[in-house]
Structure formats: C-alpha cells, structure tokens
Motif scaffolding. Structure first.
Motif, PDB file in Angstrom:
ATOM      1  N   ARG A  27       0.770  -1.269  -0.042  1.00  0.00           N
ATOM      2  CA  ARG A  27      -0.169   0.024   0.034  1.00  0.00           C
ATOM      3  C   ARG A  27       0.955   1.084  -0.065  1.00  0.00           C
ATOM      4  NH1 ARG A  27      -4.276  -1.664   4.824  1.00  0.00           N
ATOM      5  NH2 ARG A  27      -4.883  -3.203   3.995  1.00  0.00           N
ATOM      6  N   ALA A  28       0.362   2.169  -0.403  1.00  0.00           N
ATOM      7  CA  ALA A  28       1.139   3.524  -0.430  1.00  0.00           C
ATOM      8  C   ALA A  28       1.232   3.875   1.147  1.00  0.00           C
ATOM      9  CB  ALA A  28       0.315   4.853  -0.922  1.00  0.00           C
ATOM     10  N   GLY A  29       2.490   4.517   1.378  1.00  0.00           N
ATOM     11  CA  GLY A  29       2.932   4.741   2.733  1.00  0.00           C
ATOM     12  C   GLY A  29       2.102   6.016   3.313  1.00  0.00           C
ATOM     13  N   ALA A  30       1.904   6.271   4.672  1.00  0.00           N
ATOM     14  CA  ALA A  30       1.188   7.167   5.155  1.00  0.00           C
ATOM     15  C   ALA A  30       1.824   8.684   4.768  1.00  0.00           C
ATOM     16  CB  ALA A  30       1.013   7.158   6.847  1.00  0.00           C
ATOM     17  N   ASP A  31       3.132   8.619   4.721  1.00  0.00           N
ATOM     18  CA  ASP A  31       4.048   9.633   4.434  1.00  0.00           C
ATOM     19  C   ASP A  31       3.610  10.394   2.888  1.00  0.00           C
ATOM     20  OD1 ASP A  31       7.403   8.621   3.835  1.00  0.00           O
ATOM     21  OD2 ASP A  31       5.387   7.633   3.349  1.00  0.00           O
ATOM     22  N   GLN A  32       3.053   9.427   2.063  1.00  0.00           N
ATOM     23  CA  GLN A  32       2.593   9.869   0.896  1.00  0.00           C
ATOM     24  C   GLN A  32       1.221  10.384   0.583  1.00  0.00           C
ATOM     25  OE1 GLN A  32       4.062   6.020  -1.117  1.00  0.00           O
ATOM     26  NE2 GLN A  32       6.153   6.789  -1.477  1.00  0.00           N
ATOM     27  N   ASP A  33       0.199  10.128   1.684  1.00  0.00           N
ATOM     28  CA  ASP A  33      -0.986  10.317   1.471  1.00  0.00           C
ATOM     29  C   ASP A  33      -1.411  11.551   1.043  1.00  0.00           C
ATOM     30  OD1 ASP A  33      -3.397   9.165   1.691  1.00  0.00           O
ATOM     31  OD2 ASP A  33      -3.435   9.451   3.700  1.00  0.00           O
ATOM     32  N   THR A  34      -2.289  11.690   0.134  1.00  0.00           N
ATOM     33  CA  THR A  34      -2.908  13.037  -0.747  1.00  0.00           C
ATOM     34  C   THR A  34      -4.379  12.458  -0.588  1.00  0.00           C
ATOM     35  OG1 THR A  34      -2.480  11.913  -2.800  1.00  0.00           O
ATOM     36  CG2 THR A  34      -0.991  13.410  -1.877  1.00  0.00           C
ATOM     37  N   ILE A  35      -5.092  13.723  -0.938  1.00  0.00           N
ATOM     38  CA  ILE A  35      -6.643  13.632  -1.141  1.00  0.00           C
ATOM     39  C   ILE A  35      -6.837  13.545  -2.605  1.00  0.00           C
ATOM     40  CG2 ILE A  35      -8.670  14.674  -0.552  1.00  0.00           C
ATOM     41  CD1 ILE A  35      -7.228  13.566   1.960  1.00  0.00           C
ATOM     42  N   LEU A  36      -7.497  12.759  -3.074  1.00  0.00           N
ATOM     43  CA  LEU A  36      -8.057  12.809  -4.596  1.00  0.00           C
ATOM     44  C   LEU A  36      -9.138  12.982  -4.644  1.00  0.00           C
ATOM     45  CD1 LEU A  36      -6.187   8.881  -5.273  1.00  0.00           C
ATOM     46  CD2 LEU A  36      -5.213  11.335  -5.336  1.00  0.00           C
ATOM     47  N   GLU A  37      -9.862  13.762  -5.817  1.00  0.00           N
ATOM     48  CA  GLU A  37     -10.924  14.024  -6.295  1.00  0.00           C
ATOM     49  C   GLU A  37     -11.379  13.075  -7.298  1.00  0.00           C
ATOM     50  OE1 GLU A  37     -13.248  17.795  -8.045  1.00  0.00           O
ATOM     51  OE2 GLU A  37     -12.653  18.085  -6.116  1.00  0.00           O
ATOM     52  N   LEU A  38     -12.496  12.258  -7.060  1.00  0.00           N
ATOM     53  CA  LEU A  38     -12.557  11.140  -8.159  1.00  0.00           C
ATOM     54  C   LEU A  38     -13.830  11.333  -8.443  1.00  0.00           C
ATOM     55  CD1 LEU A  38     -10.830   7.981  -6.579  1.00  0.00           C
ATOM     56  CD2 LEU A  38      -9.906   9.627  -8.460  1.00  0.00           C
ATOM     57  N   ARG A  39     -14.118  11.056  -9.707  1.00  0.00           N
ATOM     58  CA  ARG A  39     -15.559  10.917 -10.380  1.00  0.00           C
ATOM     59  C   ARG A  39     -15.489   9.520 -10.727  1.00  0.00           C
ATOM     60  NH1 ARG A  39     -19.711  13.770 -13.355  1.00  0.00           N
ATOM     61  NH2 ARG A  39     -20.585  12.360 -14.686  1.00  0.00           N
ATOM     62  N   VAL A  40     -16.689   9.041 -10.307  1.00  0.00           N
ATOM     63  CA  VAL A  40     -17.045   7.497 -10.504  1.00  0.00           C
ATOM     64  C   VAL A  40     -18.566   7.447 -11.066  1.00  0.00           C
ATOM     65  CG1 VAL A  40     -17.200   5.159  -9.586  1.00  0.00           C
ATOM     66  CG2 VAL A  40     -15.703   6.681  -8.655  1.00  0.00           C
ATOM     67  N   SER A  45      -8.733  15.444  -9.581  1.00  0.00           N
ATOM     68  CA  SER A  45      -7.739  16.539  -9.005  1.00  0.00           C
ATOM     69  C   SER A  45      -6.951  15.747  -7.786  1.00  0.00           C
ATOM     70  CB  SER A  45      -8.171  17.498  -8.416  1.00  0.00           C
ATOM     71  OG  SER A  45      -9.088  17.553  -7.496  1.00  0.00           O
ATOM     72  N   ARG A  46      -5.870  16.332  -7.436  1.00  0.00           N
ATOM     73  CA  ARG A  46      -4.821  15.810  -6.263  1.00  0.00           C
ATOM     74  C   ARG A  46      -4.649  17.047  -5.310  1.00  0.00           C
ATOM     75  NH1 ARG A  46      -1.851  11.242  -5.633  1.00  0.00           N
ATOM     76  NH2 ARG A  46      -2.165  10.750  -7.985  1.00  0.00           N
ATOM     77  N   ARG A  47      -4.543  16.854  -4.120  1.00  0.00           N
ATOM     78  CA  ARG A  47      -4.107  17.811  -3.181  1.00  0.00           C
ATOM     79  C   ARG A  47      -3.398  17.276  -2.104  1.00  0.00           C
ATOM     80  NH1 ARG A  47      -7.184  18.376   1.394  1.00  0.00           N
ATOM     81  NH2 ARG A  47      -9.398  17.864   1.278  1.00  0.00           N
ATOM     82  N   PRO A 106     -11.769  13.805   6.092  1.00  0.00           N
ATOM     83  CA  PRO A 106     -12.170  12.301   6.357  1.00  0.00           C
ATOM     84  C   PRO A 106     -11.423  11.394   5.476  1.00  0.00           C
ATOM     85  CG  PRO A 106     -13.559  13.446   5.626  1.00  0.00           C
ATOM     86  CD  PRO A 106     -12.749  14.672   5.869  1.00  0.00           C
ATOM     87  N   PRO A 107     -11.382  10.016   5.657  1.00  0.00           N
ATOM     88  CA  PRO A 107     -10.754   9.150   4.735  1.00  0.00           C
ATOM     89  C   PRO A 107     -11.575   8.850   3.132  1.00  0.00           C
ATOM     90  CG  PRO A 107     -11.011   8.103   6.976  1.00  0.00           C
ATOM     91  CD  PRO A 107     -11.631   9.466   6.940  1.00  0.00           C
TER      92      PRO A 107
END
Length: 224
Positions: free
Chosen positions: A7-20, A132-134, A141-142
């Motif tokens: 899994r991606a490490g916590a130090d790499q965590d970003t917020i992804l805006e996703l359209r599904v 997008s990504r930030r 929240p997760p």
C-alpha cells in the motif's frame, strides 16, 4: 517497493478527487468523492457500496482498464488487463489481492483511470477517473461524497435493461406489471415509500462512510 503487493505509505497520503460513473447509465449515475490516496481497494469497495446503496451481496473486482474493451495485440501478444479481487477469492496465479493495493497505485497503472465491477451477473461497471489531487491533512475524512446524481440501481434488478423495465413499470400505474414490481421494490428497499430513482441523499451516504471508518479505526485500536 512492489507496486502490486504494498500500500502507499502514510507519508505519501494525498486527497484525491474522483469521479465515478456507472458505464452506460442514461441518465448518468455518477458520484464525486474526496478519498485518501492510501485507501486499500477493499476500503474503496466499501465506499462505493455505500454510495450506491448496495449490500455487498455479490462478487466484485477492480481492473486497471476496461475489462470489456476489445484487445489489440502488441508485438504479437494481447496485453493483460490487471484485476484485483478479495483475498479469499484469489485462486488463479494472476489474481491480485485488493487488500494489498492502494487506490493511488491502481490509478497509476491506468492511462484512462480504472474500473470497478460489482455483481458479475448484472455487471454494474464503474469508470473511476482522477479529477484532482491535493496534499492530505488531518482534518480531511478518509472518504467523503461531495456530489453526484441519482440513486444506484437496485440489487438483482437484471442490469440496466432489467432496471429500466422496473422503473418504467413503477412510473406507470396502468402498467400490467406495476403492482408486481412495486411489491418487489418495497421488499428490496424495506420501505413502502415511493421509489425515486433520481434521489441521492449525500448527507446520509457521508454518515454511513463516517461510521464505517469509525468502526475500522476502533477495531484497529483494539487489535481486531
């Protein structure tokens, strides 16, 4: 680091805006999320279930590309469409555990997003696109649903042809199957209230998501 088994490490965590969006839905059934990039795919599965109002009653998978798109050979070989499924369902050598792949890793593999299929009979196929990504922050929240359109189709309704037939019958009291389908919908939803396919209760979805992750975090703290 093996991209398929970590899994991606916590130090790499970003917020992804996703359209599904549900492929071939008309009118479009779609959701706009803010999700942590480190969420494992089994967690993303639970998010999508909550956002569509489903009961996790059928098999599902994530794929790096459209699993039903025509394949063209490259250097004489057909490219593999990678898929991730629950660990207990992994039987073939090429099966990959969804618990071991993060959302960010899945998106990095697909040039045009990724896909999620639920219920291989009805085949509810979702296209997942990164908007997008930030940078991540502790206040986010997760998982959060921020926009969308229309309810998810009803479980076991027969894919879009069956679901549309049911909706047509519900909308017409004179339809010969109106009473039958109304009774079935009431049984599936647990309510006699009129079923509105255009209604999406975003606050209710976010309450479910908050409770899901609260239980997960509580279980982790207690070693469950």
């Amino acid at each position: 680091m093996d991209i398929f088994n970590a899994r991606a490490g916590a130090d790499q965590d970003t917020i992804l805006e996703l359209r599904v969006e549900l492929v071939d839905s008309e009118p479009a059934i779609w959701r706009l999320f803010q999700l942590r990039s480190s969420l494992a795919l089994n967690q993303v599965h639970q998010v999508l279930q909550a956002a569509c109002g489903w009961e996790d009653a059928h098999l599902h998978r994530f794929t790096s590309g459209d699993p039903f798109a025509p394949l063209w050979p490259v250097n004489g070989q057909f490219p593999e469409v990678l898929q991730w499924i629950p660990a207990q369902e992994c039987e073939e050598p090429g099966d990959r555990r969804e618990e071991d792949c993060s959302l960010d890793q899945l998106l990095a593999l697909g040039s045009a997003g990724a896909f999620y299929e639920y219920d291989f009979g009805d085949s509810w196929l979702h296209r997942i696109e990164l908007v997008s990504r930030r940078p991540g922050d502790d206040a986010s929240p997760p998982a959060r649903l921020i926009d969308g359109a229309r309810r998810g189709p009803l479980e076991d309704s027969g894919g879009f042809p069956g679901y549309e037939e049911i909706m047509d019958a519900l909308a017409d009291p004179a339809h010969p199957a109106h009473a039958e389908h109304a009774s079935w919908v009431a049984d599936i939803t647990g309510s006699d209230a009129p079923f509105d396919p255009a209604f999406l209760d975003i606050p209710a979805v976010n309450r479910v998501l908050a409770e899901q992750f609260r239980r997960t975090q509580s279980g982790e703290k207690h070693g469950n």
